[in-house]
Every structure is written in C-alpha cells, then in structure tokens.
Design an enzyme around this catalytic site. Structure first.
Site, PDB file in Angstrom:
ATOM      1  N   GLN A  10      -3.631  10.058   5.673  1.00 23.25           N
ATOM      2  CA  GLN A  10      -2.226   9.711   5.924  1.00 23.25           C
ATOM      3  C   GLN A  10      -1.923   8.383   5.222  1.00 23.25           C
ATOM      4  O   GLN A  10      -2.841   7.627   4.851  1.00 23.25           O
ATOM      5  CB  GLN A  10      -2.037   9.659   7.459  1.00 23.25           C
TER       6      GLN A  10
ATOM      7  N   TRP B  24       0.848  -1.188   0.000  1.00 20.07           N
ATOM      8  CA  TRP B  24       0.000   0.000   0.000  1.00 20.07           C
ATOM      9  C   TRP B  24       0.871   1.220   0.000  1.00 20.07           C
ATOM     10  O   TRP B  24       1.877   1.193   0.724  1.00 20.07           O
ATOM     11  CB  TRP B  24      -0.916  -0.037   1.247  1.00 20.07           C
TER      12      TRP B  24
ATOM     13  N   SER C  42      -1.090   5.339   5.697  1.00 15.37           N
ATOM     14  CA  SER C  42      -1.591   3.990   5.993  1.00 15.37           C
ATOM     15  C   SER C  42      -3.101   3.866   5.792  1.00 15.37           C
ATOM     16  O   SER C  42      -3.631   2.762   5.786  1.00 15.37           O
ATOM     17  CB  SER C  42      -1.266   3.629   7.451  1.00 15.37           C
ATOM     18  N   LYS C  43      -3.795   4.981   5.631  1.00 13.35           N
ATOM     19  CA  LYS C  43      -5.270   4.958   5.661  1.00 13.35           C
ATOM     20  C   LYS C  43      -5.870   4.410   4.366  1.00 13.35           C
ATOM     21  O   LYS C  43      -5.208   4.352   3.338  1.00 13.35           O
ATOM     22  CB  LYS C  43      -5.814   6.356   5.962  1.00 13.35           C
ATOM     23  N   ASN C  44      -7.146   4.032   4.438  1.00 10.93           N
ATOM     24  CA  ASN C  44      -7.794   3.355   3.311  1.00 10.93           C
ATOM     25  C   ASN C  44      -7.958   4.241   2.076  1.00 10.93           C
ATOM     26  O   ASN C  44      -8.219   3.741   0.983  1.00 10.93           O
ATOM     27  CB  ASN C  44      -9.166   2.826   3.727  1.00 10.93           C
TER      28      ASN C  44
END
Ligand SMILES: *Cc1c(COP(=O)(O)O)cnc(C)c1O
Length: 410
Positions: A193, A20, A195-197
């Site tokens: 940010q 990701w 790491s977010k979806n």
C-alpha cells in the site's frame, strides 16, 4: 522572551521532509513496457511470477503469492494455514486494524495479548497466558518494522502445536538473527500500500517455506483452482485475489532500491535513537539485540515526562509541530474499535463452532493502553531517507522543547 516556536520563538526546522513514494523514469518505463506488451494479466504475463520469486527469495522464503493488498494477504494466509471457524488467533492490540479484522474475516476469533512496553511487540509471556483449547495460531506483527521475538514465539508455537502467521506489512527487508521475516513462521504477509516501505499504490504478498500452505494460498487467490488442474475446476473455496502485471512491474523496479533505502533508514534510525535516548523522559522503541535489520516503517518513541513536568504528550507534540517536526500519535488499542462490538448472535463471535463467548468491552491491556493514550509519538519511514542533518533537527527540537518545557506548562 519565549524560546519555543509555539510561543513565537524561532523554529528549529523550516524546510520540508522527504516525500513518498520516490520514483523516476524507470518506473514510468516499467509500466509503459507492460502496457505495450499487451500482457496486463498475471496468468499470461511474466511480471507477477518474477516478482513473487524475487521477493520470496529476498525474504528467505520458498514461495510467494501476490494479492491485491496486505489485508487480503492476511486472510488468505490464515485460511491457507488451516485456521477454521471458531478457532482463536492470538494477536497484538498495538497494530493496524487489518491484523485483527483479517482474523474475523477468516471466521476466527481474535484474542488480544498485551505488548512488551519497551519493544512494543507482542509479549511472549502474554501470548502463552492467552492460550486456550481453542487457540490455533499466533499472529506475530512486526510493529514499526521491528521483528517480534520470533525465538520465543516459535518455541511457544511448537510447545502448543500452533501455527504462526507473521504480519510483516511494515517489515520489508527486516531480519531476525539474519533471517528474513516472513520465512520464520508458517506464513508471512506483506503490504505494498502507498505508505509502505515498498509500494505499488496497493498490493500484497504471502510468503511461506511450506509447500502445502503455498499451494493452498495459490488456490485461494486463484478462485479455488489447483495447480495442474483444469481451468473450470474449482476444488477449493477461493476468490479472485490476483495482482495486475502493472503493479508487479513497479514493484520489481522499486525493489532494486530497497536495500539502499533500508540501510539509510537503519543508519538514521539508530543515530536518532541514540540521540533521543540521552534525553530525560524520551524513550525510543527498544531494539532487540537479535534484530539484524529493522525496517523502520515507523520510528516510535515514548514520552515519559508527564509525571515530572506536568506537560502531557499532546501538548508536547503541539510544541514539536510548531518547531517543524511531523510527529503523530498513532494507533488506539484495537479492541476499542467499534467493530469489536460485534453481534454475539452472529458469526464469528457467536459461531456455533466456537461454543464460547468473547466480550472485548471489559478488556484492559495496560501496556498497550499507556502507549496509545499518553506515550507514543511516531515519525514515518520517508523521514529516515533524509540526511544526518534532518536527524539532528529532530533531536535538537526534542532537546529544545524539553529544556524549555516550563513555557508550555498547562
Ligand atoms: C498496512 C498494514 C496492513 C494492511 O495492508 P493493506 O495493504 O493496507 O491492506 C496489515 N497489517 C499492518 C501491520 C499494516 O501496517
């Protein structure tokens, strides 16, 4: 002969997991287009405005205000909702630090209320028990991307005349009884940010259905200007919290995939939860029946086998890591953070407007502590963009380590 990989047996899973963010040439093009347009700034450009409208609508809210990150979104939402120095805001201790530090940044006092051990979201009964004459708001964090019990929280808020801020930093696309999170309380906030979806590296947004809160958030994020006012008129105390056009261009492009990604995470998350539920001593986060869509930013499962097997969670997790499964333990109870040894002689804890004292040193919230200290095991969202086979590998590894747990008895 040892069966477990930690003792030299074969691994369940050799391959890697989805990484990701996921991006392609269309993301590059979106940024290049902004560069070439010469409009890099939200005031002259169109991308931030377009994303604010699109994303607010996506979550069923009427207004969206983009800001540099999810922490600032929380601070602005609290201020725009009228939270003032000395107000208490009730919040979960089982969340990222920003849910509570934003309250301190807004000069208010975080009051921690315990979680429900099964849903891992704030317990409405604990919220009601924490209300005092200083309480001004409830912050409802949708932990892991699973909506908190918004029916109960809104009912309590109406009964005691409190504001509700939804921290939906982990909950893009999540729905409670069909309604998008971030549109149910007085205001909601999201993070973009890395790491977010949904991500642009950094970023955030405030969503609201309340015109007044929306206008106030707009003013605060735009150095205290008011809509329709003069450029150098600053009637409101604000800051420069504007987002760049580059970020909004990426977000608009990434948003096109979010429905499909959320559907996939739900399919995989539900399937894995069903398989893990059949294992004695493993209990995934309980999904409330009123949750229409879970964002699965995290998949949290509880390890409840220590008493029976004598094997603590951390030893179990080492064996799982050896099998190739990327579990992590996650948060500590927030009130144990060093920042809550705050100076009682300065603001906000010693704030003259507060007129009370708060001391977090003796606070014990047993459901949160048990979850953090000996139960929680996390998988993160990108894993759920993988295949059914990926889910089977995870479940197979859980079964294998449980079936051979005598090999890792300490
Ligand atoms: C990520 C996160 C935030 C903060 O967002 P940033 O964009 O990192 O500032 C706030 N609350 C929760 C629950 C989060 O997960």
């Amino acid at each position: 002969m040892s069966k477990l990989a930690i003792n030299g047996g074969p691994k369940v899973r050799e391959g890697s997991w989805p990484s990701w963010p996921i991006w392609d040439d269309s993301d590059c093009q979106a940024v290049v287009d902004v560069v070439r347009s010469g409009q890099w700034w939200s005031v002259g450009g169109t991308k931030v405005k377009e994303f604010e409208e699109t994303f607010a609508k996506y979550q069923d809210a009427a207004h969206g205000i983009c800001v540099p990150n999810g922490t600032i979104a929380l601070i602005v939402a609290l201020q725009a909702a009228g939270i003032k120095a000395g107000d208490e805001v009730i919040v979960s201790p089982y969340t990222f630090i920003a849910s509570a530090s934003s309250i301190v940044q807004a000069n208010a006092i975080p009051i921690f209320a315990d979680i429900d051990p099964e849903t891992m979201n704030i317990s409405p009964a604990a919220v009601e028990a924490a209300i005092t004459d200083k309480t001004a708001a409830i912050m409802a964090v949708h932990i892991a991307g699973m909506p908190a019990d918004m029916d109960a929280i809104m009912e309590i808020a109406r009964k005691y005349n409190l504001k509700v801020i939804e921290d939906a930093a982990q909950a893009h696309g999540a729905r409670w009884r069909g309604k998008g999170v971030g549109s149910i309380g007085d205001a909601g906030t999201f993070s973009f940010q890395a790491s977010k979806n949904l991500t642009s590296g950094e970023g955030g947004i405030i969503t609201t259905c309340d015109q007044q809160i929306g206008d106030m958030a707009w003013s605060i994020h735009n150095v205290g200007r008011v809509k329709g006012g003069e450029w150098y008129e600053h009637p409101v105390m604000g800051c420069n919290y504007r987002m760049t056009e580059f970020q909004a261009a990426i977000l608009l492009n990434q948003l096109k995939k979010l429905d499909a990604e959320t559907a996939r995470r739900n399919e995989n998350g539900l399937y894995l939860a069903e398989r893990l539920s059949k294992i004695d001593g493993i209990k995934p986060q309980k999904r409330d029946d009123r949750v229409t869509t879970h964002a699965y930013h995290l998949f949290i499962t509880r390890y409840l086998a220590e008493e029976k097997t004598g094997v603590p969670r951390d030893v179990f997790m080492k064996a799982m890591a050896a099998e190739g499964i990327p579990l992590s333990v996650g948060y500590l109870p927030l009130y144990r953070s060093g920042m809550f040894e705050l100076d009682q002689n300065s603001c906000p804890l010693g704030c003259g407007f507060y007129g009370k004292t708060v001391d977090y040193a003796d606070l014990r919230l047993p459901n949160c502590e048990k979850l953090c200290d000996s139960e929680a095991m996390w998988l993160t969202q990108a894993v759920f963009l993988g295949s059914r086979k990926d889910m089977d590998d995870i479940a197979d590894a859980f079964e294998k380590v449980m079936d051979n747990i005598n090999e890792i008895k300490v």
